[in-house]
Scaffold this active site. Structure first.
Site, PDB file in Angstrom:
ATOM      1  N   GLU A 116      49.867  -8.096 -93.884  1.00  9.82           N
ATOM      2  CA  GLU A 116      50.372  -9.117 -94.818  1.00  9.82           C
ATOM      3  C   GLU A 116      49.594  -9.023 -96.120  1.00  9.82           C
ATOM      4  OE1 GLU A 116      49.870 -12.943 -93.015  1.00  9.82           O
ATOM      5  OE2 GLU A 116      50.831 -12.296 -91.155  1.00  9.82           O
ATOM      6  N   LYS A 118      47.225 -10.396 -98.874  1.00 10.21           N
ATOM      7  CA  LYS A 118      46.194 -11.431 -98.912  1.00 10.21           C
ATOM      8  C   LYS A 118      46.390 -12.212-100.208  1.00 10.21           C
ATOM      9  CE  LYS A 118      41.386 -12.330 -97.950  1.00 10.21           C
ATOM     10  NZ  LYS A 118      41.151 -13.326 -98.997  1.00 10.21           N
ATOM     11  N   ASP A 120      46.058 -14.853-103.083  1.00 10.00           N
ATOM     12  CA  ASP A 120      44.843 -15.409-103.666  1.00 10.00           C
ATOM     13  C   ASP A 120      45.053 -16.865-104.091  1.00 10.00           C
ATOM     14  OD1 ASP A 120      42.257 -15.428-104.373  1.00 10.00           O
ATOM     15  OD2 ASP A 120      42.457 -14.156-106.146  1.00 10.00           O
ATOM     16  N   TYR A 233      51.712 -18.587 -92.803  1.00 13.05           N
ATOM     17  CA  TYR A 233      51.387 -17.391 -92.028  1.00 13.05           C
ATOM     18  C   TYR A 233      50.757 -17.676 -90.671  1.00 13.05           C
ATOM     19  CZ  TYR A 233      47.027 -18.039 -94.748  1.00 13.05           C
ATOM     20  OH  TYR A 233      45.915 -18.548 -95.364  1.00 13.05           O
ATOM     21  N   LYS A 321      39.878  -5.617 -98.708  1.00 17.92           N
ATOM     22  CA  LYS A 321      39.798  -6.108-100.094  1.00 17.92           C
ATOM     23  C   LYS A 321      39.996  -4.954-101.061  1.00 17.92           C
ATOM     24  CE  LYS A 321      38.488 -10.464-100.518  1.00 17.92           C
ATOM     25  NZ  LYS A 321      37.225 -10.896-100.631  1.00 17.92           N
ATOM     26  N   CYS A 414      36.092 -19.156-141.068  1.00 17.86           N
ATOM     27  CA  CYS A 414      37.148 -18.541-140.272  1.00 17.86           C
ATOM     28  C   CYS A 414      37.504 -17.165-140.854  1.00 17.86           C
ATOM     29  CB  CYS A 414      38.369 -19.450-140.277  1.00 17.86           C
ATOM     30  SG  CYS A 414      39.827 -18.692-139.558  1.00 17.86           S
ATOM     31  N   CYS A 417      41.144 -17.344-142.521  1.00 14.98           N
ATOM     32  CA  CYS A 417      41.493 -18.128-143.707  1.00 14.98           C
ATOM     33  C   CYS A 417      40.288 -18.562-144.532  1.00 14.98           C
ATOM     34  CB  CYS A 417      42.274 -19.373-143.287  1.00 14.98           C
ATOM     35  SG  CYS A 417      41.220 -20.566-142.458  1.00 14.98           S
ATOM     36  N   CYS A 432      38.207 -23.391-136.177  1.00 13.31           N
ATOM     37  CA  CYS A 432      38.499 -23.432-137.599  1.00 13.31           C
ATOM     38  C   CYS A 432      39.208 -24.756-137.856  1.00 13.31           C
ATOM     39  CB  CYS A 432      39.413 -22.265-137.960  1.00 13.31           C
ATOM     40  SG  CYS A 432      40.186 -22.472-139.563  1.00 13.31           S
ATOM     41  N   CYS A 437      45.369 -22.707-141.744  1.00  9.91           N
ATOM     42  CA  CYS A 437      44.995 -21.380-141.270  1.00  9.91           C
ATOM     43  C   CYS A 437      46.233 -20.680-140.706  1.00  9.91           C
ATOM     44  CB  CYS A 437      43.921 -21.516-140.198  1.00  9.91           C
ATOM     45  SG  CYS A 437      43.458 -19.939-139.484  1.00  9.91           S
TER      46      CYS A 437
HETATM   47  S1  IVH Z   1      45.004 -15.501 -91.978  1.00 10.27           S
HETATM   48  C1  IVH Z   1      42.279 -16.876 -88.692  1.00 10.27           C
HETATM   49  N1  IVH Z   1      46.666 -14.457 -93.711  1.00 10.27           N
HETATM   50  O1  IVH Z   1      42.208 -15.506 -96.930  1.00 10.27           O
HETATM   51  C2  IVH Z   1      43.256 -16.485 -89.740  1.00 10.27           C
HETATM   52  N2  IVH Z   1      44.735 -15.545 -94.531  1.00 10.27           N
HETATM   53  O2  IVH Z   1      39.432 -14.709 -96.501  1.00 10.27           O
HETATM   54  C3  IVH Z   1      42.817 -16.828 -91.094  1.00 10.27           C
HETATM   55  N3  IVH Z   1      44.564 -15.615 -96.966  1.00 10.27           N
HETATM   56  O3  IVH Z   1      41.037 -18.572 -95.716  1.00 10.27           O
HETATM   57  C4  IVH Z   1      43.703 -16.653 -92.191  1.00 10.27           C
HETATM   58  N4  IVH Z   1      46.435 -14.533 -97.384  1.00 10.27           N
HETATM   59  O4  IVH Z   1      42.983 -18.624 -97.399  1.00 10.27           O
HETATM   60  C5  IVH Z   1      45.518 -15.137 -93.536  1.00 10.27           C
HETATM   61  N5  IVH Z   1      48.230 -13.518 -95.154  1.00 10.27           N
HETATM   62  C6  IVH Z   1      47.095 -14.182 -94.967  1.00 10.27           C
HETATM   63  C7  IVH Z   1      46.300 -14.621 -96.042  1.00 10.27           C
HETATM   64  C8  IVH Z   1      45.116 -15.302 -95.778  1.00 10.27           C
HETATM   65  C9  IVH Z   1      45.382 -15.144 -97.902  1.00 10.27           C
HETATM   66  C10 IVH Z   1      43.298 -16.307 -97.241  1.00 10.27           C
HETATM   67  C11 IVH Z   1      43.106 -17.579 -96.459  1.00 10.27           C
HETATM   68  C12 IVH Z   1      41.805 -17.410 -95.735  1.00 10.27           C
HETATM   69  C13 IVH Z   1      41.148 -16.332 -96.541  1.00 10.27           C
HETATM   70  C14 IVH Z   1      40.137 -15.601 -95.705  1.00 10.27           C
END
Ligand code: IVH
Length: 677
Positions: A116, A118, A120, A233, A321, A414, A417, A432, A437
């Site tokens: 999946e 991740k 942010d 998720y 990451k 500035c 201007c 400014c 300006c």
């Molecule tokens: S699973 C035990 N799935 O990443 C399962 N987390 O670094 C825990 N996050 O606190 C989470 N996308 O806020 C999961 N597809 C995803 C995610 C995800 C983002 C975040 C989540 C978690 C953090 C952990």
């Protein structure tokens, strides 16, 4: 009862089902069947019926997303099961190590994984009871979070109620918990930061911080306006994973109407995981939200249970990451960019460097504080980071490389201007102050002409751009100097359009003094402050002459606002501009409004829910009687007006021995004012 009203409950419920269906198509599936106007019509019909039959309004009605009253704070709530975090892997080796552990501990050589994105944002737990959203809780420390239900309800991709037949289809009971990521799409993030900048508020550094800030604001309508999104998720029933496979949970969530990120994949070995990771490394730029990696989860729940947890993270999942997109380069110079509010931003001109496939030659240094914090000099080697759509920034000086020798100083004038540059006390930004300006010009014209200000219909972005580029408008006063002849020199400008615009401009001269004050675009002077100024001083002249002390006698004007007003009128260029506006015949006289005096000098704090007035109404009443309404209780508070469910402010009032009164007493005070006035 009027005839036919027996059908009303059914009719309302049928409409709600329709609205829910179309909300789901629009906000979850991104695949609307109706036009916005058609959808609005349905919603309006529902609202109209509910307005006539308020007794039939239920909290799960789609009309009730923004509800409840502003609160004092958030209540702490324990999580049903701890909300865990994830271990990270930063390269292929670490990922392969993880796979080896998974295989050893389960004794399986073939393991299915779900990959999946991740996302942010911040994780959130949603509890559903009887198919209805009962509770939304932030992660907090993982064990205890905060109840943010009222704010979560405003997120349109979160269903408030799930019909029984949908739950059946998803094989879900009526009570369950969904966990997922709340995030702010990049588009909303950029727009919000622009608005904050225009209001003189600090920008949020990234969408994640913006999400966290937004879900914790105390007023749900603010959260609603910021357009957060929620991707699910994780599914729990009775504190347990419900299906045999994670992929089935995702499917069930989707069937139940939750938004599940479509960019996930069930794969059968780590090579396929690696492929997914590489694929998204390139594609992540195109997403409308930020991701910082890929989450890999063991699909079979039986294996998950065998693997269990280490400390704070499951062994059955890992976050890969992506490397922060960064690069090392040298600062050739530090330039100044002047923004539309006049803010001077120091920008590093870099030796061009390739970061994540993009050549970067500029990076923001934000402000003087940041330059000092980094200790950056011209000629230094630095680490530059780039995230999503966000402007690249200098993260640190590379001290092991040869150091630069030239220190940077903010200019006193500035660079665009030549106007004065000031840094107000307690603020990080230099600005400014010249309203003329050119960098500020476009935006100040847009603001001046906009609806709610001088209301010059037809003065859209493209016309403003043309006028500025052609040099026909160098400040807002020039608008009143436009003629048909001048306008006809512009592209795509016909006689009729020119006439219309000139008419609009002429009509704007009739608008009252407060609009003109508001239109000047003085920092911190919004619609309401402009109104107070017009009422208190009665003329532009008097406002211009007022000292900071006199300005501070006006409602809601404190040292910060009074300083901004003085600063504006102390700039000779601004005075010239205002004089010209007067010459063109704009309204410079208003009506001094004598506010009541009974409550003069008295400061009130409102808390809890009043019975007869909204907070805004109560505030206005107090202000009309000459009183002032503050946000928090201090020794200077004269009265705390407490309604139902008053919170910490009440405690504070008791502690400081401030008089606590109810709505009745507040009204008595007002009445005294009216009789006496
Ligand atoms: S699973 C035990 N799935 O990443 C399962 N987390 O670094 C825990 N996050 O606190 C989470 N996308 O806020 C999961 N597809 C995803 C995610 C995800 C983002 C975040 C989540 C978690 C953090 C952990």
């Amino acid at each position: 009862m009027p005839s036919g009203s027996k059908d009303v409950p059914q009719k309302i419920e049928a409409l709600r089902e329709q609205v829910r269906y179309h909300e789901h198509r629009y906000y979850v599936l991104d695949d609307p069947e109706l036009s916005d106007a058609e959808f609005d019509r349905l919603m309006d019909e529902l609202k109209a019926l509910e307005a006539v039959h308020p007794e039939l309004i239920t909290p799960d009605s789609p009309t009730q997303r923004v509800g409840g009253k502003p609160r004092e704070g958030f209540v702490k709530v324990p999580h049903s099961l701890p909300m865990l975090s994830l271990d990270n892997a930063y390269n292929e080796d670490e990922l392969r190590d993880w796979e080896r552990r998974v295989q050893e501990l389960t004794g399986e050589s073939h393991v299915d994984y779900v990959c999946e994105l991740k996302l942010d944002g911040m994780s959130l737990a949603l509890r559903f009871e009887g198919g209805k959203l009962a509770l939304g809780i932030t992660r907090g420390d993982g064990t205890i979070g905060e109840d943010v239900t009222l704010n979560v309800r405003t997120v349109r991709s979160v269903p408030l109620a799930i019909p029984a037949k949908t739950l059946t289809k998803a094989h879900l009971p009526a009570d369950f918990e969904v966990r997922g990521e709340l995030l702010m799409p990049l588009g909303s993030f950029l727009r919000m930061n622009e608005e904050r900048e225009a209001q003189g508020l600090p920008r949020f550094a990234n969408p994640r911080n913006a999400t966290a800030g937004t879900v914790r604001v105390l007023e749900p309508n603010v959260t609603a306006s910021r357009r957060l999104d929620f991707f699910s998720y994780f599914l729990l029933v009775n504190r347990h994973t419900f299906f045999e496979r994670h992929s089935e949970s995702l499917k069930a969530l989707q069937t139940a109407g939750f938004k599940v990120n479509p960019n996930h994949r069930l794969v059968h070995n780590l090579d396929q995981v690696w492929e997914f990771i590489n694929e998204w490394e390139g594609k992540r730029e195109g997403l409308p939200y930020e991701i910082d990696g890929i989450v890999i989860k063991v699909d079979r729940v039986a294996l998950q249970q065998e693997l269990g947890f280490t400390g704070k993270a499951p062994r059955w999942a890992i976050a890969y990451k992506y490397a922060a997109r960064s690069g090392e380069t040298q600062i050739e110079d530090i330039l100044i960019q002047v923004g539309r509010t006049g803010k001077l931003t120091p920008v590093a001109a870099l030796q061009p460097v390739l970061i994540g496939g993009t050549t970067v030659s500029r990076a923001t240094l934000h402000n003087m504080d940041e330059i000092e914090r980094l200790g950056v000099r011209i000629g230094d080697w630095v680490l530059v980071e780039r995230g999503g759509d966000v402007i690249p920034k200098v993260v640190k000086v590379l001290e092991d490389k040869p150091r630069g020798h030239r220190h940077f100083h903010m200019p006193e004038r500035c660079p665009v201007c030549g106007g004065h540059v000031v840094r107000a006390e307690g603020e990080a930004d230099h600005r400014c102050v010249n309203a003329n300006c050119p960098a500020k010009l476009r935006e100040s014209i847009r603001h001046f002409a906009s609806r709610g200000v001088m209301n010059i219909e037809g003065m859209g972005d493209s016309l403003v751009n043309q006028l500025v580029e052609a040099g026909l408008v160098k400040n807002v006063a020039d608008l009143y100097d436009l003629t048909e002849e001048k306008l006809l020199t512009l592209e795509r400008m016909g006689k009729k359009s020119a006439e219309n615009i000139l008419n609009e401009i002429e009509n704007s001269k009739k608008l009252p003094l407060e609009r003109v004050i508001y239109g000047l675009g003085i920092r911190f002077v919004g619609e309401r402050t402009a109104q107070f100024l017009a009422e208190a001083f009665g003329s532009m002249d008097a406002v211009m002459k007022a000292s900071e002390e006199e300005l501070q006698e006006v409602n809601e004007i404190g040292p910060r606002v009074s300083a901004a007003i003085r600063e504006f009128f102390d700039e000779p260029k601004n005075v010239d501009l205002v004089k010209r506006l007067q010459k063109y015949g704009l309204k410079f006289e208003g009506h001094k409004k004598e506010r009541g005096t009974t409550l003069a000098g008295k400061t009130f704090v409102l808390t809890g829910t009043l019975e007869r007035h909204t907070r805004d109404e109560a505030k206005k009443l107090i202000e009309d009687a000459g009183g002032k309404v503050a946000g928090s209780v201090s020794k200077k508070t004269d009265y705390v007006v407490a309604g139902a469910e008053a919170g910490s402010k009440l405690d504070k009032a008791r502690e400081l021995k401030v008089a606590i009164i109810g709505e009745d007493e507040m009204e008595t005070l007002m009445k005294g004012q009216r009789e006496g006035a």
